[in-house]
Design a protein around this motif. Structure first.
Motif, PDB file in Angstrom:
ATOM      1  N   SER A   1       0.832  -1.204   0.000  1.00 32.84           N
ATOM      2  CA  SER A   1       0.000   0.000   0.000  1.00 32.84           C
ATOM      3  C   SER A   1       0.864   1.251   0.000  1.00 32.84           C
ATOM      4  O   SER A   1       0.492   2.266   0.561  1.00 32.84           O
ATOM      5  CB  SER A   1      -0.942  -0.021   1.202  1.00 32.84           C
ATOM      6  OG  SER A   1      -0.189  -0.177   2.392  1.00 32.84           O
TER       7      SER A   1
ATOM      8  N   LEU B   1      -1.028   2.907  -4.541  1.00 27.76           N
ATOM      9  CA  LEU B   1      -2.370   3.487  -4.376  1.00 27.76           C
ATOM     10  C   LEU B   1      -2.715   4.361  -5.587  1.00 27.76           C
ATOM     11  O   LEU B   1      -3.826   4.289  -6.125  1.00 27.76           O
ATOM     12  CB  LEU B   1      -2.435   4.313  -3.088  1.00 27.76           C
ATOM     13  CG  LEU B   1      -2.067   3.562  -1.791  1.00 27.76           C
ATOM     14  CD1 LEU B   1      -2.059   4.515  -0.606  1.00 27.76           C
ATOM     15  CD2 LEU B   1      -3.043   2.414  -1.546  1.00 27.76           C
TER      16      LEU B   1
ATOM     17  N   GLU C   1      -1.747  -5.675   1.688  1.00 26.32           N
ATOM     18  CA  GLU C   1      -0.622  -5.108   2.448  1.00 26.32           C
ATOM     19  C   GLU C   1      -0.239  -6.106   3.547  1.00 26.32           C
ATOM     20  O   GLU C   1      -1.088  -6.543   4.308  1.00 26.32           O
ATOM     21  CB  GLU C   1      -1.052  -3.764   3.043  1.00 26.32           C
ATOM     22  CG  GLU C   1      -0.119  -3.170   4.090  1.00 26.32           C
ATOM     23  CD  GLU C   1       1.277  -2.893   3.560  1.00 26.32           C
ATOM     24  OE1 GLU C   1       1.419  -2.120   2.601  1.00 26.32           O
ATOM     25  OE2 GLU C   1       2.254  -3.478   4.117  1.00 26.32           O
TER      26      GLU C   1
ATOM     27  N   PRO D   1      -1.602   0.695   6.729  1.00 29.33           N
ATOM     28  CA  PRO D   1      -1.202   1.048   5.358  1.00 29.33           C
ATOM     29  C   PRO D   1       0.160   1.745   5.311  1.00 29.33           C
ATOM     30  O   PRO D   1       0.544   2.410   6.268  1.00 29.33           O
ATOM     31  CB  PRO D   1      -2.292   2.014   4.897  1.00 29.33           C
ATOM     32  CG  PRO D   1      -3.338   2.026   5.941  1.00 29.33           C
ATOM     33  CD  PRO D   1      -2.796   1.432   7.177  1.00 29.33           C
TER      34      PRO D   1
ATOM     35  N   LEU E   1      -8.983  -2.676   0.435  1.00 25.71           N
ATOM     36  CA  LEU E   1      -7.628  -2.758   0.990  1.00 25.71           C
ATOM     37  C   LEU E   1      -7.630  -3.895   2.005  1.00 25.71           C
ATOM     38  O   LEU E   1      -8.461  -3.923   2.913  1.00 25.71           O
ATOM     39  CB  LEU E   1      -7.261  -1.432   1.669  1.00 25.71           C
ATOM     40  CG  LEU E   1      -5.975  -1.403   2.499  1.00 25.71           C
ATOM     41  CD1 LEU E   1      -4.747  -1.575   1.621  1.00 25.71           C
ATOM     42  CD2 LEU E   1      -5.859  -0.090   3.276  1.00 25.71           C
TER      43      LEU E   1
END
Lengths: 417, 576
Positions: free
Chosen positions: A162, A167, A185, A190, A208
């Motif tokens: 991440s 991103l 991740e 993050p 995520l």
């Protein structure tokens, strides 16, 4: 052989700022860039958000770079693009050997500013196994394909890591019509900036998944699928949690490494925490006349700080006079991921010093203190500290009349959320 | 037929070990093992039990594997009639080090030579997936073909590499021992190797000499077996060089060309079917690596079996090259099972990377080149005892190769037994790279002898043994480099920053005698993408150079095979 006061290696945001700033000080400056155009990685960063700190404006990468490039050209600073440094020799000063379409040329210079930026960690460096198909890209490489060459690298991908470029690429690929299955991740928080999590993932409904990693690749020719596994607190894969996701690309945003091969060839001391050179408040390394700045020094979160360190290094290099320096090192505790500069040279302190640091973990209501011989000289409060977000502060240190026997320490305390 | 092997006693042993699921028959001068087992390792074990001391009697594995499917050979996607009706004097099947070196040696004669390989480049299987060691032969006992050829081959390397303009370095090999008590035993072993086996450079070095040559090895080593003749070479580089020299001397090479079957009558191959048409060769050379058994079967001349054995190597950053100056491995004597090839080591390549490995794992998948975390861990756990300072952190990449072992663990270099116009160069595993130059000369003799019975074979007056490689700019003096750049400015444009490779070198690779215009094809020839960023920075630039040079759209540029596309087409316009 042509003579310079300052040779800047790298024509990205750090190098441009360094060259301009050294030129302002009246130095004879040469900037060397290995690519065909100035601007460094900003050339492919077509998203916005650059320059908020510096200009109070949201610029795209190329726009931000253009402001520096224009000033650079107005100042008529010497530069050479498509030029690659093949070696630096320490002579009385330094001799920089370069190769370009004219052949091999040498330049003599009093000082060198290394503004060589950083590179991306690869799939092999994070121990991804399985087959070796096409379709495995680092985020920056995927970004170069799509933004520079106009080529689509995927129609359905998994993003691992991440980091900010991951991103940004999640959003970019989505806008171009690709399906981003998710950003995975390995850590439990993050790696990228909060603003990017919001603007690039949440706004586009891209999931995520924290504490997950890619463990295996499938596909003989082109990538066909990846195996995703949950990981424990030590980031070790948990057996039995494997899941196969079909996709044609894996985009990696698993960390950046400052590029310091030239620095190493000059025996510049490297800080294992930043993976960049250890430096003083002038951004000078342990080698006299060798300066460092930007992402070669440490991976910055915002380009604004990259430019700032370039400017400071450029000014210091231009004013540099060969003279032995006396240093005291700054002791830092383990709550810091890193702390810059690593040392202070205590004679002839002219300006206020600029410090950069990152915390090792997420901290709430944190307190950063700087002390001389146990006595606090600076106290700064932070409501939130996160490893992805870099902090910076300035301090005029001349007032403390430091001597070689003084002990300078930095400490960080805070609550775990 | 020699009866060193007693069928009956073997069957008794097999019955005991495998509950009557496996039987053996000595037939047609082969030891044919049949039955059904559900575990590949058991199949290996059963076949190994049947290995005979009679060198002409090979184990043929016909045991069926229950419960798992042995994958079919991967075939090229394309079909054409490009080679239809060709009548080469010699058809070489396989573009590895064996096939390429044979092609080059035969190209000394006025013969038409066609080499085919099913892969999109040369040396894509075992020949491109090994550590590139030129072995001294210290690990081999007298009597095997491997041993015979390793001594001959090793000596030829200086000349061959000079002729073919391939970097070669005799770095020397240390096999290190900690236990001082072993000294008399190893001294006797060294004597035997030196005076009986003919590995003349063998000697023992003591702690001090070892330390001064290799200061970063384990401090516990008290002495080592040393062979200064050991060397290293790029295995795919040498294969490509041999093939290019063959092409320069008139041989033809057809990639993406798979042999599918053969028409054999009265002990004679009449025709060979490929995905590019039917060929009518006079002689076929079987240099098909792990598929040599399959080719032998097509030729109705199957008298041996290949059991694939994979191994994984890691490549380390050049930054840690200083850890080792040579080729080093450790022998810690414990109750170790007898292993089949050497158990891995650390080797400094000609390009100054360190290679760590390989391990050895039996497999029924001849083309499964996937890597595993456990293989790397296994190798590193072992090799960290060889050199202090060795760390997984310095790995830049890793790869798996599959060895083409016979159950006898020796080469098969002979004319067909039932089929007259085939020559087998099979079972070529380590030290097959070292032996190749010598084996190729013997196969050349066999081919010429056999063809001379049918036609007049004459030497090619124009044969040129010299091949010139693409200039390596980073190794030149400044003056020489400048001179070349002034002739061709592309030599001054650095594309691969980690390995310092110029655009000119990349274009030279695209113009080379066997051009493979893919990202991997370029990488194998001039090294862009071999460095620490693994092509992160240069891959888009190389895609662009290939696209411009070959005049193809960028999304038609592949990593390697036909389906290994890198991009899908222009953004927005890509067929999503």
């Amino acid at each position: 052989m042509k003579d310079y006061d300052v040779i800047v290696i790298g024509g990205g945001p750090a190098g441009l700022a360094a060259a301009i700033s050294a030129d302002k000080e009246g130095a004879r400056v040469l900037l060397i860039e290995r690519e065909a155009k100035l601007g460094g990685i900003l050339k492919q960063c077509i998203h916005d958000g650059f320059g908020l700190v510096r200009y109070g404006e949201k610029l795209s990468g190329p726009e931000y770079a253009q402001r520096f490039i224009e000033e650079f050209h107005i100042r008529n600073i010497d530069y050479s693009v498509l030029t690659y440094v093949i070696g630096i020799e320490k002579t009385e000063h330094y001799t920089v050997r370069v190769v370009n379409t004219k052949g091999v040329t040498c330049y003599r210079t009093k000082t060198i500013i290394l503004a060589t930026g950083c590179r991306e960690r690869t799939s092999k460096q994070i121990s991804i196994h399985g087959t070796r198909p096409s379709g495995v890209f680092t985020a920056g490489t995927a970004q170069a394909y799509i933004n520079i060459l106009g080529q689509m690298p995927t129609k359905k991908c998994v993003i691992l890591g991440s980091g900010d470029i991951g991103l940004i690429m999640a959003r970019r690929l989505t806008l171009e019509g690709a399906k981003v299955c998710g950003v995975y991740e390995a850590k439990d928080s993050p790696s990228g900036l909060t603003r990017n999590i919001l603007q690039c993932l949440e706004d586009y409904n891209i999931p995520l998944y924290l504490s997950h990693t890619v463990t295996r690749l499938f596909g003989e020719d082109r990538l066909k699928a990846v195996e995703i596994t949950k990981v424990d607190e030590k980031m070790a894969p948990i057996f039995g949690t494997e899941e196969i996701i079909e996709c044609d690309a894996l985009i990696l945003s698993v960390g950046l490494i400052p590029e310091n091969e030239l620095a190493e060839s000059l025996h510049v001391e490297i800080d294992p925490r930043t993976k960049g050179p250890a430096c003083d408040q002038d951004f000078m390394t342990n080698q006299a006349g060798i300066f460092t700045c930007g992402n070669a020094l440490h991976v910055n979160d915002l380009v604004d700080y990259v430019s700032e360190s370039g400017e400071l290094a450029g000014k210091a290099a231009a004013r540099y006079i060969y003279k032995d320096r006396e240093y005291i090192s700054i002791d830092t505790d383990n709550e810091f991921l890193y702390f810059l500069p690593q040392k202070i040279h205590i004679r002839d302190i002219e300006n206020e010093m600029t410090f950069y640091f990152r915390s090792n973990q997420v901290l709430k209501n944190a307190l950063m203190t700087l002390s001389v011989n146990g006595k606090q000289i600076l106290k700064k409060k932070y409501r939130n500290l996160k490893p992805p977000e870099m902090e910076t502060f300035k301090l005029d240190i001349s007032q403390f009349k430091l001597t070689g026997d003084d002990k300078v320490t930095a400490a960080l305390k805070g609550e775990n959320p | 037929m020699s009866r060193i092997v007693s069928e009956k006693s073997l069957n008794n042993k097999l019955r005991e070990a495998f509950n009557g699921n496996v039987t053996v028959h000595i037939e047609n001068n082969c030891i044919r093992v049949t039955g059904k087992l559900d575990n590949w390792d058991d199949i290996i074990k059963a076949c190994r039990m049947c290995v005979s001391k009679d060198k002409n009697l090979h184990v043929v594995n016909d045991i069926q594997l229950i419960g798992s499917k042995i994958p079919d050979m991967r075939l090229p996607k394309e079909h054409s009639k490009e080679l239809e009706g060709e009548r080469p004097d010699v058809l070489i099947v396989g573009g590895g080090i064996s096939g390429a070196s044979i092609a080059r040696e035969i190209s000394k004669w006025n013969l038409s030579i066609l080499l085919v390989d099913k892969e999109p480049d040369l040396a894509l299987q075992a020949s491109g997936r090994n550590d590139g060691e030129v072995h001294p032969g210290i690990d081999l006992n007298k009597g095997s073909l491997k041993q015979h050829y390793v001594l001959l081959g090793n000596r030829m390397f200086d000349r061959i590499c000079e002729e073919l303009d391939v970097p070669f370095k005799r770095r020397g090999q240390y096999v290190c021992f900690s236990n001082r008590c072993l000294y008399p035993l190893i001294a006797a072993f060294a004597w035997q190797r030196k005076y009986i086996c003919g590995v003349k450079d063998t000697r023992l070095v003591g702690r001090r000499e070892l330390r001064s040559a290799e200061p970063n090895l384990n401090d516990e080593f008290s002495f080592a077996l040393y062979n200064p003749s050991a060397g290293c070479v790029s295995p795919y580089g040498l294969t490509i060089a041999y093939a290019e020299n063959a092409v320069q001397n008139g041989a033809k090479i057809s990639l993406n060309t798979a042999v599918l079957d053969m028409d054999v009558k009265n002990g004679q191959i009449l025709s060979v079917n490929t995905n590019k048409g039917t060929l009518y060769p006079k002689i076929v050379i079987n240099a098909a690596g792990t598929f040599a058994e399959d080719i032998a079967a097509m030729a109705k001349d199957r008298f041996f079996s290949i059991h694939p054995r994979k191994g994984t190597n890691s490549i380390l950053d050049k930054k840690v090259a200083h850890l080792i100056n040579s080729i080093a491995s450790a022998k810690f004597i414990m109750k170790q099972k007898k292993t089949n090839t050497k158990g891995g080591g650390i080797l400094r390549t000609v390009d100054d990377n360190l290679l760590v490995g390989p391990n050895a794992v039996e497999t029924y998948e001849k083309e499964n080149f996937a890597t595993d975390r456990s293989s790397i861990e296994e190798v590193f756990n072992k090799q960290k005892k060889t050199a202090k300072g060795l760390s997984e952190r310095d790995i830049i990449t890793y790869f798996t190769g599959v060895r083409a072992a016979t159950f006898e663990e020796d080469f098969i270099i002979e004319k067909g037994r039932k089929t007259k116009n085939i020559i087998h160069c099979a079972g070529i595993q380590s030290p097959g790279l070292t032996t190749a130059p010598a084996v190729a000369l013997d196969i050349e003799k066999m081919v010429i002898e056999q063809l001379s019975e049918m036609q007049q074979v004459t030497r090619k007056e124009s044969f040129n043994p010299k091949r010139k490689t693409i200039p390596i700019l980073r190794e030149m003096s400044d003056a020489e480099r400048t001179r070349l750049i002034q002739k061709n400015p592309d030599y001054g444009v650095i594309i691969c920053r980690c390995e310092e490779i110029s655009k000119g070198e990349i274009i030279d690779a695209l113009n080379s005698p066997i051009s493979v215009p893919t990202v991997d094809g370029i990488k194998k020839r001039v090294r862009p993408g071999m460095g620490r960023c693994q092509g992160g920075f240069c891959m888009p630039l190389i895609s662009q150079i290939i696209s411009e040079h070959e005049n193809i759209q960028m999304h038609k540029v592949n990593k390697s095979n036909t389906d290994s596309y890198i991009t899908l087409g222009e953004a927005k316009e890509a067929s999503l």
